[in-house]
Design a protein around this motif. Structure first.
Motif, PDB file in Angstrom:
ATOM      1  N   GLY A  86       0.839  -1.194   0.000  1.00  0.00           N
ATOM      2  CA  GLY A  86       0.000   0.000   0.000  1.00  0.00           C
ATOM      3  C   GLY A  86       0.870   1.238   0.000  1.00  0.00           C
ATOM      4  O   GLY A  86       2.063   1.172  -0.295  1.00  0.00           O
ATOM      5  N   SER A  87       0.273   2.360   0.362  1.00  0.00           N
ATOM      6  CA  SER A  87       1.022   3.623   0.362  1.00  0.00           C
ATOM      7  C   SER A  87       1.540   4.003   1.737  1.00  0.00           C
ATOM      8  O   SER A  87       2.629   4.548   1.865  1.00  0.00           O
ATOM      9  CB  SER A  87       0.126   4.759  -0.155  1.00  0.00           C
ATOM     10  OG  SER A  87      -0.268   4.489  -1.466  1.00  0.00           O
ATOM     11  N   ASN A  88       0.729   3.743   2.754  1.00  0.00           N
ATOM     12  CA  ASN A  88       1.091   4.135   4.123  1.00  0.00           C
ATOM     13  C   ASN A  88       0.857   2.986   5.076  1.00  0.00           C
ATOM     14  O   ASN A  88       0.006   2.130   4.833  1.00  0.00           O
ATOM     15  CB  ASN A  88       0.252   5.334   4.572  1.00  0.00           C
ATOM     16  CG  ASN A  88       0.549   6.563   3.758  1.00  0.00           C
ATOM     17  OD1 ASN A  88       1.672   7.038   3.731  1.00  0.00           O
ATOM     18  ND2 ASN A  88      -0.459   7.080   3.072  1.00  0.00           N
ATOM     19  N   ASN A  99       5.586   6.034   5.084  1.00  0.00           N
ATOM     20  CA  ASN A  99       5.294   5.888   3.671  1.00  0.00           C
ATOM     21  C   ASN A  99       5.954   4.606   3.175  1.00  0.00           C
ATOM     22  O   ASN A  99       7.158   4.432   3.330  1.00  0.00           O
ATOM     23  CB  ASN A  99       5.832   7.109   2.914  1.00  0.00           C
ATOM     24  CG  ASN A  99       5.581   7.035   1.432  1.00  0.00           C
ATOM     25  OD1 ASN A  99       5.428   5.970   0.849  1.00  0.00           O
ATOM     26  ND2 ASN A  99       5.533   8.187   0.800  1.00  0.00           N
ATOM     27  N   ILE A 100       5.155   3.730   2.554  1.00  0.00           N
ATOM     28  CA  ILE A 100       5.706   2.468   2.045  1.00  0.00           C
ATOM     29  C   ILE A 100       5.378   2.290   0.560  1.00  0.00           C
ATOM     30  O   ILE A 100       5.344   1.160   0.062  1.00  0.00           O
ATOM     31  CB  ILE A 100       5.210   1.259   2.861  1.00  0.00           C
ATOM     32  CG1 ILE A 100       3.697   1.154   2.830  1.00  0.00           C
ATOM     33  CG2 ILE A 100       5.742   1.308   4.274  1.00  0.00           C
ATOM     34  CD1 ILE A 100       3.172  -0.181   3.316  1.00  0.00           C
ATOM     35  N   LYS A 101       5.170   3.375  -0.137  1.00  0.00           N
ATOM     36  CA  LYS A 101       4.843   3.303  -1.557  1.00  0.00           C
ATOM     37  C   LYS A 101       5.948   2.563  -2.315  1.00  0.00           C
ATOM     38  O   LYS A 101       7.133   2.792  -2.077  1.00  0.00           O
ATOM     39  CB  LYS A 101       4.678   4.718  -2.114  1.00  0.00           C
ATOM     40  CG  LYS A 101       3.950   4.771  -3.420  1.00  0.00           C
ATOM     41  CD  LYS A 101       3.655   6.212  -3.792  1.00  0.00           C
ATOM     42  CE  LYS A 101       2.800   6.237  -5.037  1.00  0.00           C
ATOM     43  NZ  LYS A 101       2.453   7.592  -5.410  1.00  0.00           N
TER      44      LYS A 101
END
Length: 167
Positions: A86-88, A99-101
């Motif tokens: 995901g993104s976050n 943030n894990i984009k």
């Protein structure tokens, strides 16, 4: 309510270590070990694994598009963990969003007691890195969790940094 207050207070005193790794250059296999991905509770046939997930109240994770990763040794589950794309991500241990984009987050691993200290945690992490992806794998643990840190480092993850709660 008491549990929420306790976690809120503890988050201010915790530090986590974040590690990252790319996928394996060549596919790694282990004899008698099999890694299985589940994106739905209904796909799980192993009764012991189902009971573990129910007892630990982890069924809701499937609704949030989290994938269960299970390492089987001769058809017995020995180690489980979760993966999220995901993104976050909210790290509850320190009450912080990251943030894990473009990354795959690995978290909340558990090895059954009778299989601990035998390298299964390291092996599941190594096998996960066989997944065909160009994304970077992230994993975190509490700074004082030496067993987890050892398994993560032994599976060729590199320390990216440390995070703690800041107001």
């Amino acid at each position: 309510m008491f549990e929420d207050i306790k976690n809120f207070i503890l988050a201010r005193f915790r530090t986590i270590c974040i590690f990252e790794a790319k996928r394996n250059n060549k596919k790694i296999k282990y004899k008698n070990l099999k890694l299985v991905k589940y994106d739905s509770f209904n796909l799980i046939k192993n009764a012991e694994l189902k009971n573990y997930l129910i007892k630990e109240k982890k069924l809701g994770r499937f609704k949030h598009k989290q994938i269960l990763l299970v390492l089987y040794y001769k058809k017995v589950f020995v180690c489980v963990g979760w993966m999220y794309e995901g993104s976050n991500w909210h790290i509850s241990e320190i009450n912080k969003k990251i943030n894990i984009k473009n990354k795959l987050l690995l978290f909340d691993f558990f090895t059954k007691k009778k299989f601990r200290s035998k390298g299964y945690y390291q092996k599941i992490l190594t096998l996960i890195k066989n997944f065909k992806t160009k994304k970077i794998f992230l994993i975190y643990c509490l700074k004082n969790n030496f067993a987890s840190k050892t398994g993560i480092l032994n599976s060729k993850f590199k320390l990216k940094g440390e995070l703690s709660f800041h107001v």
